[in-house]
Design a protein around this motif. Structure first.
Motif, PDB file in Angstrom:
ATOM      1  N   MET A   1       0.834  -1.187   0.000  1.00  0.00           N
ATOM      2  CA  MET A   1       0.000   0.000   0.000  1.00  0.00           C
ATOM      3  C   MET A   1       0.880   1.252   0.000  1.00  0.00           C
ATOM      4  O   MET A   1       1.780   1.374   0.807  1.00  0.00           O
ATOM      5  N   ASP A  72      -2.199   5.080  -2.998  1.00  0.00           N
ATOM      6  CA  ASP A  72      -3.489   4.514  -2.594  1.00  0.00           C
ATOM      7  C   ASP A  72      -4.169   5.419  -1.572  1.00  0.00           C
ATOM      8  O   ASP A  72      -5.395   5.462  -1.485  1.00  0.00           O
ATOM      9  N   THR A 185      -8.105   1.666   3.591  1.00  0.00           N
ATOM     10  CA  THR A 185      -7.548   1.572   2.238  1.00  0.00           C
ATOM     11  C   THR A 185      -7.476   0.104   1.808  1.00  0.00           C
ATOM     12  O   THR A 185      -7.838  -0.249   0.678  1.00  0.00           O
ATOM     13  N   ARG A 186      -7.036  -0.744   2.725  1.00  0.00           N
ATOM     14  CA  ARG A 186      -6.917  -2.174   2.433  1.00  0.00           C
ATOM     15  C   ARG A 186      -8.299  -2.769   2.142  1.00  0.00           C
ATOM     16  O   ARG A 186      -8.488  -3.493   1.167  1.00  0.00           O
ATOM     17  N   ALA A 187      -9.276  -2.440   2.970  1.00  0.00           N
ATOM     18  CA  ALA A 187     -10.631  -2.999   2.810  1.00  0.00           C
ATOM     19  C   ALA A 187     -11.226  -2.572   1.473  1.00  0.00           C
ATOM     20  O   ALA A 187     -11.829  -3.387   0.764  1.00  0.00           O
ATOM     21  N   ALA A 189      -9.593  -1.683  -1.230  1.00  0.00           N
ATOM     22  CA  ALA A 189      -8.836  -2.265  -2.345  1.00  0.00           C
ATOM     23  C   ALA A 189      -9.251  -3.708  -2.593  1.00  0.00           C
ATOM     24  O   ALA A 189      -9.228  -4.196  -3.725  1.00  0.00           O
ATOM     25  N   GLN A 190      -9.675  -4.415  -1.535  1.00  0.00           N
ATOM     26  CA  GLN A 190     -10.059  -5.824  -1.673  1.00  0.00           C
ATOM     27  C   GLN A 190     -11.340  -5.999  -2.468  1.00  0.00           C
ATOM     28  O   GLN A 190     -11.534  -6.998  -3.134  1.00  0.00           O
ATOM     29  N   ASP A 191     -12.235  -5.028  -2.381  1.00  0.00           N
ATOM     30  CA  ASP A 191     -13.510  -5.152  -3.089  1.00  0.00           C
ATOM     31  C   ASP A 191     -13.799  -3.810  -3.737  1.00  0.00           C
ATOM     32  O   ASP A 191     -14.677  -3.077  -3.316  1.00  0.00           O
ATOM     33  N   ASP A 192     -13.038  -3.506  -4.780  1.00  0.00           N
ATOM     34  CA  ASP A 192     -13.127  -2.157  -5.329  1.00  0.00           C
ATOM     35  C   ASP A 192     -14.112  -2.093  -6.484  1.00  0.00           C
ATOM     36  O   ASP A 192     -13.779  -2.362  -7.623  1.00  0.00           O
ATOM     37  N   THR A 193     -15.359  -1.730  -6.132  1.00  0.00           N
ATOM     38  CA  THR A 193     -16.380  -1.565  -7.169  1.00  0.00           C
ATOM     39  C   THR A 193     -16.735  -0.087  -7.321  1.00  0.00           C
ATOM     40  O   THR A 193     -17.774   0.249  -7.870  1.00  0.00           O
TER      41      THR A 193
END
Ligand SMILES: Cc1cc2nc3c(=O)[nH]c(=O)nc-3n(C[C@H](O)[C@H](O)[C@H](O)COP(=O)(O)O)c2cc1C
Length: 195
Positions: A1, A72, A185-187, A189-193
């Motif tokens: 990140m 990010d 940011t991590r959360a 990025a994991q489900d980036d819609t």
């Protein structure tokens, strides 16, 4: 990140640079790929449409835009000037909001960045009004500003000569802010819609 740290002050002894530096150290310890920029290294003229029409974006705006685009997340520590954030920061944000090639997506330097805000002031309110103004500004620029923030009051007494916090509680407060920024940011990025 990748996380960018910056202050809205170019002053050598800036309290907000100290706060952003302390935050960048904490993020590095937590595993982030950290970039610290000093706006003193990126001087730009005050935005003027005629200047942009004649010569496009200044070199330093292009350089900063590239740095922003690669991130990010952003961490911005801002001074409070007369109840808002300084012209230096506004001018920088304005230049970076401009397109410089045909077909460039709108607000490409900012869109979908996750942002944490902090402020340091020698006063008793810690730059709280500046934080409110900057929160609105960053939301307008298509960033996602996390609700947690830090207003460091009496900041002239907060750091020792190495720039470390004198008070462990303040360091812990900043650490929690940095970790929330990274977790959000991590959360995302994991489900980036996001659009
Ligand atoms: C033009 C000007 C206006 C200011 N207005 C405020 C203010 O509204 N609230 C506040 O807490 N501090 C105010 N200050 C004091 C700043 O918080 C202080 O100078 C601070 O150290 C600036 O941030 P820096 O150390 O990161 O450069 C003002 C300073 C200047 C130069």
């Amino acid at each position: 990140m990748k996380v960018l740290f910056m202050a809205g002050s170019s002053r050598k002894e800036s309290l907000n640079k100290k706060l952003a530096h302390a935050a960048s150290d904490l993020a590095r310890c937590a595993g982030a790929d950290v970039t610290f920029i000093d706006l003193a290294d990126f001087p730009m003229p005050i935005y003027n449409g005629d200047l942009e029409d004649d010569s496009g974006l200044p070199e330093n705006a292009l350089a900063l835009k590239k740095i922003f685009t690669e991130q990010d997340a952003l961490f911005i520590a801002t001074p409070e000037y007369n109840g808002s954030f300084p012209a230096l920061l506004k001018n920088t944000l304005d230049w970076l909001s401009r397109s410089h090639y045909e077909g460039e997506p709108r607000m490409s330097a900012y869109t979908n960045k996750v942002v944490a805000l902090a402020a340091a002031s020698p006063g008793g309110f810690g730059g709280m009004r500046s934080l409110m103004a900057l929160r609105l500004q960053m939301a307008h620029l298509n960033t996602l500003v996390i609700s947690q923030q830090m207003a460091l009051a009496k900041a002239g007494d907060a750091f020792d000569e190495e720039g470390s916090f004198k008070d462990d509680k303040k360091r812990a407060q900043l650490d929690a802010l940095v970790k929330t920024l990274m977790a959000t940011t991590r959360a995302l990025a994991q489900d980036d819609t996001r659009a």
